[in-house]
Scaffold this motif. Structure first.
Motif, PDB file in Angstrom:
ATOM      1  N   ASP A  11      67.916  44.704  27.618  1.00  0.00           N
ATOM      2  CA  ASP A  11      68.064  44.926  26.178  1.00  0.00           C
ATOM      3  C   ASP A  11      67.619  43.730  25.334  1.00  0.00           C
ATOM      4  O   ASP A  11      67.948  43.645  24.158  1.00  0.00           O
ATOM      5  N   MET A  12      66.835  42.824  25.905  1.00  0.00           N
ATOM      6  CA  MET A  12      66.546  41.583  25.178  1.00  0.00           C
ATOM      7  C   MET A  12      65.601  41.787  23.998  1.00  0.00           C
ATOM      8  O   MET A  12      65.449  40.888  23.158  1.00  0.00           O
ATOM      9  N   PHE A  13      64.945  42.935  23.894  1.00  0.00           N
ATOM     10  CA  PHE A  13      64.103  43.229  22.744  1.00  0.00           C
ATOM     11  C   PHE A  13      64.778  44.199  21.776  1.00  0.00           C
ATOM     12  O   PHE A  13      64.102  44.823  20.950  1.00  0.00           O
ATOM     13  N   ILE A  35      56.480  39.766  19.353  1.00  0.00           N
ATOM     14  CA  ILE A  35      55.400  39.088  20.070  1.00  0.00           C
ATOM     15  C   ILE A  35      55.447  37.572  19.933  1.00  0.00           C
ATOM     16  O   ILE A  35      54.764  36.863  20.685  1.00  0.00           O
ATOM     17  N   THR A  36      56.220  37.034  18.985  1.00  0.00           N
ATOM     18  CA  THR A  36      56.281  35.584  18.801  1.00  0.00           C
ATOM     19  C   THR A  36      57.575  34.971  19.332  1.00  0.00           C
ATOM     20  O   THR A  36      57.797  33.772  19.177  1.00  0.00           O
ATOM     21  N   LEU A  37      58.412  35.768  19.966  1.00  0.00           N
ATOM     22  CA  LEU A  37      59.691  35.281  20.469  1.00  0.00           C
ATOM     23  C   LEU A  37      59.523  34.555  21.805  1.00  0.00           C
ATOM     24  O   LEU A  37      58.631  34.884  22.606  1.00  0.00           O
ATOM     25  N   GLY A  38      60.415  33.618  22.076  1.00  0.00           N
ATOM     26  CA  GLY A  38      60.436  32.997  23.393  1.00  0.00           C
ATOM     27  C   GLY A  38      60.723  34.009  24.488  1.00  0.00           C
ATOM     28  O   GLY A  38      60.257  33.852  25.631  1.00  0.00           O
ATOM     29  N   VAL A  87      60.055  24.559  25.489  1.00  0.00           N
ATOM     30  CA  VAL A  87      59.586  25.211  24.269  1.00  0.00           C
ATOM     31  C   VAL A  87      59.937  26.692  24.265  1.00  0.00           C
ATOM     32  O   VAL A  87      60.202  27.270  23.200  1.00  0.00           O
ATOM     33  N   VAL A  88      59.963  27.325  25.433  1.00  0.00           N
ATOM     34  CA  VAL A  88      60.386  28.727  25.490  1.00  0.00           C
ATOM     35  C   VAL A  88      61.846  28.849  25.057  1.00  0.00           C
ATOM     36  O   VAL A  88      62.206  29.723  24.250  1.00  0.00           O
ATOM     37  N   GLN A  89      62.701  27.971  25.556  1.00  0.00           N
ATOM     38  CA  GLN A  89      64.113  28.019  25.172  1.00  0.00           C
ATOM     39  C   GLN A  89      64.302  27.691  23.693  1.00  0.00           C
ATOM     40  O   GLN A  89      65.146  28.299  23.021  1.00  0.00           O
ATOM     41  N   GLU A  90      63.512  26.768  23.166  1.00  0.00           N
ATOM     42  CA  GLU A  90      63.600  26.459  21.737  1.00  0.00           C
ATOM     43  C   GLU A  90      63.285  27.668  20.871  1.00  0.00           C
ATOM     44  O   GLU A  90      63.763  27.772  19.733  1.00  0.00           O
ATOM     45  N   ASN A  91      62.510  28.591  21.425  1.00  0.00           N
ATOM     46  CA  ASN A  91      62.136  29.794  20.682  1.00  0.00           C
ATOM     47  C   ASN A  91      62.943  31.017  21.110  1.00  0.00           C
ATOM     48  O   ASN A  91      62.525  32.148  20.851  1.00  0.00           O
ATOM     49  N   GLY A  92      64.083  30.792  21.765  1.00  0.00           N
ATOM     50  CA  GLY A  92      65.005  31.880  22.053  1.00  0.00           C
ATOM     51  C   GLY A  92      64.911  32.475  23.428  1.00  0.00           C
ATOM     52  O   GLY A  92      65.687  33.384  23.760  1.00  0.00           O
ATOM     53  N   THR A 150      56.118  41.570  26.271  1.00  0.00           N
ATOM     54  CA  THR A 150      56.110  42.689  25.321  1.00  0.00           C
ATOM     55  C   THR A 150      55.451  43.926  25.916  1.00  0.00           C
ATOM     56  O   THR A 150      55.498  45.005  25.313  1.00  0.00           O
ATOM     57  N   ASP A 151      54.834  43.798  27.085  1.00  0.00           N
ATOM     58  CA  ASP A 151      54.311  44.970  27.783  1.00  0.00           C
ATOM     59  C   ASP A 151      55.417  45.790  28.443  1.00  0.00           C
ATOM     60  O   ASP A 151      55.174  46.905  28.903  1.00  0.00           O
ATOM     61  N   PHE A 152      56.618  45.236  28.551  1.00  0.00           N
ATOM     62  CA  PHE A 152      57.767  46.043  28.960  1.00  0.00           C
ATOM     63  C   PHE A 152      58.139  46.995  27.820  1.00  0.00           C
ATOM     64  O   PHE A 152      57.868  46.727  26.644  1.00  0.00           O
ATOM     65  N   ASP A 153      58.795  48.094  28.161  1.00  0.00           N
ATOM     66  CA  ASP A 153      59.379  48.953  27.137  1.00  0.00           C
ATOM     67  C   ASP A 153      60.532  48.202  26.473  1.00  0.00           C
ATOM     68  O   ASP A 153      61.375  47.606  27.160  1.00  0.00           O
ATOM     69  N   ALA A 154      60.586  48.267  25.161  1.00  0.00           N
ATOM     70  CA  ALA A 154      61.672  47.595  24.446  1.00  0.00           C
ATOM     71  C   ALA A 154      63.017  48.253  24.738  1.00  0.00           C
ATOM     72  O   ALA A 154      64.046  47.578  24.811  1.00  0.00           O
ATOM     73  N   GLU A 155      63.007  49.569  24.908  1.00  0.00           N
ATOM     74  CA  GLU A 155      64.253  50.287  25.170  1.00  0.00           C
ATOM     75  C   GLU A 155      64.459  50.444  26.674  1.00  0.00           C
ATOM     76  O   GLU A 155      63.548  50.846  27.402  1.00  0.00           O
TER      77      GLU A 155
END
Length: 623
Positions: free
Chosen positions: A154-156, A169-172, A280-285, A486-491
């Protein structure tokens, strides 16, 4: 050293962009003997079963101009085709110096990281096919990014709803554990003859300073607002985006390449470079840790294949959907004897559209990472199932609503061992959710291909997902990070839901086609989900219509998935587009689709012909 005027200094200095037309290599159009009555349903009786070209629909000079714009070369010693002249020249120099196809491909990848950082690099991943001529075997080196251990299904989601795609697309959380550098290492150790430190030098020079070409400059202008501070300092210093003709200097990237040359790939997967990535990935969530990078490895797999006429099409297995979906499309189309029609006709276009829609409906329903999800691959290609799905095409049906998936599990031995097929309610919920836009026709991926004088061949599609990926550059390291997750399904709930260590579904389709057990041509393209149809159309152009290589690359393309709209290139003849509208299709024309790089082998003489698409630029370089 490589200079910005795209010339190589040394004994092989020559101008870039020479175009040797291969139109004369066209063969006779092949004919098939089985038809199942569909031609009548599609109105074929009103059209002559003669010429298979588009000249009847438009200006022949326009067609000739398109073919002439495809950069081609011939050689019996080696060939490189990539989307940048500097990278192609570097790859050819490796071959000239005695390296093999894999050595040259790795050098090309590093060079592209420097001159096309918006499409690929060591912050991304991809899929690589290697034909080992000595073993007479084809291998897939899967370097697809993986979700970190801390990823969740559920992370998206936010408040139970998908985060808008342009924010996602800009999230860590969007950054997958990168695989490109590990692929370079493993491929060289398994198939190459050189070490990374022998091949990365030209890319270090390019990172030190290189000319911004049209594709990089226009992309910086379009994408710079999503950059983090590190990326902005390189590509939009002082807030002003670099322009075409400017010089881009990437000292941090050059230093990272030098570190890799000295320390090996462990610098990223076990060292300071990897720690900077995780930070940097963690800094962006995001949740990525150095341990995620240390746990990453590529897999070497057996490619998928499908028999189509007298050729065998071999391409990427899951988690790329390319192999199964291309196989599905070609299997649906084979009985229709496409070669009897004009290539640019309403009949062929409708056949392609309906086959694309059926195959994409099943792709979205059943496919995911094969290490997590069982896909009904036997059922999808079962003759009875194909007959069932093909019946709608034979009837002449025009699909103007979202195409529904079939039930290949009814034709598959056993049951799925992981995630069950979705219920109708699940499918409706996911289909009603906000959808990402159709990928940019310019592509946010790159494809390149190499062949050497021993007959070894590489077909490699490399990506960081969207243009400039997540927009996140690793501070102090100089390379962009992908947003592949982001190629994963969001749901959650389907075969392509997010799970820790899982690889998201892909469309990348590096392909090598064989005839009589020997390589005939390589092919691949960028373009997101349009990659699948672009590669399928290249196979059709060469096999069904007997085109020369440049002609096949230049041929106008169209794209469709399970959704109602179809997407022809603007170059598809107007009467064909009008005919499709009259049938009831909704058209949304694109300027261009894909950017094919391909090498063909003359199986009698062993001579290579390379072709680089004009749609997004490129160069072939023969020895």
């Amino acid at each position: 050293m490589v200079h910005d005027d795209n010339r190589r200094v040394g004994s092989r200095e020559q101008s870039v962009g020479e175009n040797e037309s291969t139109d004369s290599e066209r063969g006779e159009t092949r004919r098939r003997t089985f038809l199942k009555g569909s031609a009548v349903a599609l109105g074929a009786s009103a059209f002559p079963v003669t010429a298979n070209r588009a000249s009847a629909h438009g200006d022949e000079s326009d067609e000739r101009d398109r073919i002439d714009r495809v950069d081609t070369a011939t050689s019996d010693e080696g060939m490189v085709a990539s989307s940048d002249p500097r990278a192609s020249t570097i790859g050819a120099d490796v071959l000239e110096a005695g390296g093999n196809a894999v050595d040259a491909a790795v050098a090309v990848q590093f060079a592209l990281n420097a001159v096309q950082p918006h499409t690929s690099g060591i912050g991304g991943g991809g899929f690589m096919l290697v034909y080992d001529a000595g073993e007479d075997e084809l291998y897939s080196v899967d370097n697809r990014e993986r979700a970190p251990f801390g990823a969740t299904p559920d992370m998206f989601l936010e408040d139970g709803e998908p985060i808008p795609f342009d924010e996602r697309i800009t999230l860590g959380q969007a950054v997958g554990v990168p695989g490109t550098l590990k692929a370079c290492d493993i491929a060289l150790k398994r198939f190459g003859t050189r070490d990374i430190d022998d091949l990365i030098g030209p890319a270090i020079d390019l990172a030190g300073g290189a000319r911004v070409d049209y594709y990089l400059g226009s992309t910086i202008e379009e994408e710079h607002e999503k950059f983090n501070d590190a990326a902005r300092a390189v590509f939009a210093p002082g807030g002003t985006p670099l322009d075409i003709g400017d010089r881009v200097e990437q000292p941090d990237l050059a230093a990272t390449f030098e570190t890799i040359a000295e320390e090996g790939v462990g610098a990223l997967y076990k060292g300071d470079v990897g720690e900077a990535v995780a930070d940097v990935v963690q800094e962006n969530g995001g949740s990525m840790t150095p341990a995620d990078l240390g746990a990453y490895n590529v897999t070497i797999d057996t490619p998928e294949y499908v028999e189509y006429g007298d050729v065998t099409v071999r391409t990427q297995p899951l988690p790329s959907s390319g192999g199964l979906t291309i196989a599905h499309i070609l299997s649906l189309l084979e009985p229709f004897d496409l070669g009897q029609y004009d290539r640019q006709s309403v009949e062929v276009s409708q056949l392609l559209v309906e086959a694309f829609k059926l195959a994409y409906a099943d792709r979205g329903e059943y496919m995911g990472d094969k290490q997590f999800v069982d896909a009904p691959w036997q059922g999808l290609l079962d003759e009875e199932y194909l007959d069932e799905r093909r019946a709608t095409i034979e009837s002449g049906e025009v699909t103007t609503e979202t195409q529904q998936p079939g039930d290949p599990w009814s034709y598959q031995p056993g049951s799925p061992y992981a995630i069950d097929p979705l219920t109708v309610d699940d499918v409706s919920t996911i289909r009603d959710a906000p959808r990402p836009y159709i990928p940019s026709p310019r592509g946010s991926t790159t494809h390149f291909t190499v062949a050497d004088d021993d007959g070894n061949m590489v077909s490699w599609t490399s990506t960081i997902e969207q243009l400039f990926g997540s927009g996140i550059m690793v501070p102090g390291q100089g390379f962009m990070l992908n947003n592949e997750l982001t190629d994963f399904d969001a749901e959650p709930g389907g075969p392509n839901e997010v799970q820790p260590l899982k690889r998201p579904l892909s469309s990348t389709s590096p392909t090598i086609v064989f005839r009589d057990g020997k390589p005939l041509f390589t092919v691949g393209s960028p373009g997101g989900t349009t990659i699948i149809t672009t590669v399928a159309e290249m196979v059709i152009n060469l096999v069904d219509f007997g085109m020369g290589l440049a002609e096949a690359v230049a041929e106008p393309r169209l794209y469709a998935n399970s959704e109602p709209a179809i997407y022809p290139e603007a170059s598809v003849p107007e009467d064909v587009q009008d005919g499709l509208r009259e049938l009831g299709y909704e058209l949304s024309p694109f300027t261009r689709l894909g950017n094919v790089m391909t090498i063909r082998v003359d199986q009698e003489t062993g001579e290579y012909t390379g072709a680089a698409d004009f749609r997004n630029g490129g160069l072939t370089r023969g020895l």
